[in-house]
Design an enzyme around this catalytic site. Sequence first.
Site, mmCIF file in Angstrom:
data_model
loop_
_atom_site.group_PDB
_atom_site.id
_atom_site.type_symbol
_atom_site.label_atom_id
_atom_site.label_comp_id
_atom_site.label_asym_id
_atom_site.label_seq_id
_atom_site.Cartn_x
_atom_site.Cartn_y
_atom_site.Cartn_z
ATOM 1 N N TYR A 85 -0.231 12.045 14.239
ATOM 2 C CA TYR A 85 0.503 11.022 13.489
ATOM 3 C C TYR A 85 1.281 10.111 14.442
ATOM 4 O O TYR A 85 1.231 8.876 14.323
ATOM 5 C CB TYR A 85 1.447 11.722 12.505
ATOM 6 C CG TYR A 85 2.329 10.812 11.703
ATOM 7 C CD1 TYR A 85 1.860 10.175 10.558
ATOM 8 C CD2 TYR A 85 3.663 10.599 12.063
ATOM 9 C CE1 TYR A 85 2.679 9.355 9.795
ATOM 10 C CE2 TYR A 85 4.491 9.775 11.311
ATOM 11 C CZ TYR A 85 3.995 9.157 10.184
ATOM 12 O OH TYR A 85 4.814 8.338 9.442
ATOM 13 N N SER A 124 7.245 5.169 13.264
ATOM 14 C CA SER A 124 8.035 6.371 12.982
ATOM 15 C C SER A 124 8.967 6.788 14.110
ATOM 16 O O SER A 124 9.357 7.958 14.173
ATOM 17 C CB SER A 124 7.108 7.542 12.647
ATOM 18 O OG SER A 124 6.489 7.354 11.399
ATOM 19 N N ILE A 146 8.898 5.233 -0.124
ATOM 20 C CA ILE A 146 9.331 3.944 0.415
ATOM 21 C C ILE A 146 8.529 2.801 -0.211
ATOM 22 O O ILE A 146 9.082 1.745 -0.526
ATOM 23 C CB ILE A 146 9.193 3.931 1.950
ATOM 24 C CG1 ILE A 146 10.188 4.913 2.574
ATOM 25 C CG2 ILE A 146 9.428 2.521 2.498
ATOM 26 C CD1 ILE A 146 10.040 5.078 4.077
ATOM 27 N N GLY A 147 7.224 2.998 -0.397
ATOM 28 C CA GLY A 147 6.405 1.933 -0.970
ATOM 29 C C GLY A 147 6.898 1.491 -2.330
ATOM 30 O O GLY A 147 6.935 0.289 -2.640
ATOM 31 N N THR A 200 0.839 -1.199 0.000
ATOM 32 C CA THR A 200 0.000 0.000 0.000
ATOM 33 C C THR A 200 0.877 1.253 0.000
ATOM 34 O O THR A 200 2.038 1.225 0.391
ATOM 35 C CB THR A 200 -0.936 0.030 1.224
ATOM 36 O OG1 THR A 200 -0.158 0.158 2.422
ATOM 37 C CG2 THR A 200 -1.786 -1.227 1.285
ATOM 38 N N GLY A 201 0.286 2.347 -0.465
ATOM 39 C CA GLY A 201 1.033 3.598 -0.515
ATOM 40 C C GLY A 201 2.209 3.557 -1.468
ATOM 41 O O GLY A 201 3.216 4.232 -1.248
ATOM 42 N N ALA A 202 2.084 2.808 -2.550
ATOM 43 C CA ALA A 202 3.172 2.694 -3.533
ATOM 44 C C ALA A 202 2.856 3.592 -4.722
ATOM 45 O O ALA A 202 2.750 3.135 -5.854
ATOM 46 C CB ALA A 202 3.345 1.243 -3.970
ATOM 47 N N SER A 203 2.700 4.876 -4.452
ATOM 48 C CA SER A 203 2.155 5.777 -5.467
ATOM 49 C C SER A 203 3.165 6.771 -6.022
ATOM 50 O O SER A 203 2.858 7.484 -6.976
ATOM 51 C CB SER A 203 0.974 6.558 -4.873
ATOM 52 O OG SER A 203 1.385 7.260 -3.708
ATOM 53 N N GLY A 242 9.464 8.350 -5.629
ATOM 54 C CA GLY A 242 10.372 8.801 -4.582
ATOM 55 C C GLY A 242 10.060 8.256 -3.210
ATOM 56 O O GLY A 242 10.731 8.611 -2.242
#
Length: 281
Positions: free
Chosen positions: A192, A178, A35-36, A27-30, A33
């Site tokens: 967050y 994080s 991490i995903g 997920t979040g591989a958008s 630049g």
Amino acid sequence: MPQLPHPTAEALRRDPLPLRGRTALVTGASRRGGIGHAVARRLAAYGASLYLHHHVPHDAAMPWGVDRPEDVVAAVREALGDPDARVIDGPGDLSDPAVPAELISRAADALGGRIDILVANHALSGSDGILDAIDADMLDAHWAVDTRSVILLIQAYARLRAALPPRTHGGRVVMMTSGQDIASGMPGEIAYALQKGALASITRSLSSTLAEHAVTVNTINPGPVDTDYMTGDDYAAIAAMFPAGRWGMPDDPARLIAWLATDEAEWVTGQVIDSEGGFRR
């Protein structure tokens, strides 16, 4: 079959494609630049087939902007180690409580009915502040995306794995935290930090829950990673806090996550792992 005290010499020889035949949802591989994207490229290089999740409206609203999904997919396909592996992508607004289960189902269908590896890399950026500035809406927004959606993804993933033959090999879950519990914490990002801390806290419980399905669960703190969100003097000041004199790059946590996805890491579960290059807070 009993385990031997030492692996055979043949077993010690590393397979260049240790994830050949396995499937992964990242997920979040958008963004190229991010991490995903780096994780997806590593898993692809190791032989896995992938489903890449993206939520373009989120990145379009951020200062770093958005990549076209087809460009992200093309860059991951470049890294494929197995010519028979596939890379598929699809959208999903994970703030909607119905979407995590839908995403798991859609990804499994696209990858042949099974997901071996789940990397929950997505997170909400912005909509946060110091204790005096946060409000209920900020807290709720981060809860929905950063924590609730991850738990619902893992719930749907676990149900999918439970339908497989008992103790089917290769199940992996990786979450992202994080470093909010290290040194001075993250006083400027209370919402967050709170939700990422919840993922770190639940890691052990989830690992115990999924152990019966032969699934390991680990959480990674990648430390400061250069994903194009900081420049100038602030960037240089952070770089100076690393013994190596540089920021972490997206491929730094990606290498660890890819290793956790292999059979070599099958004895590592329930861990929150700091991968920060010796970062001095």
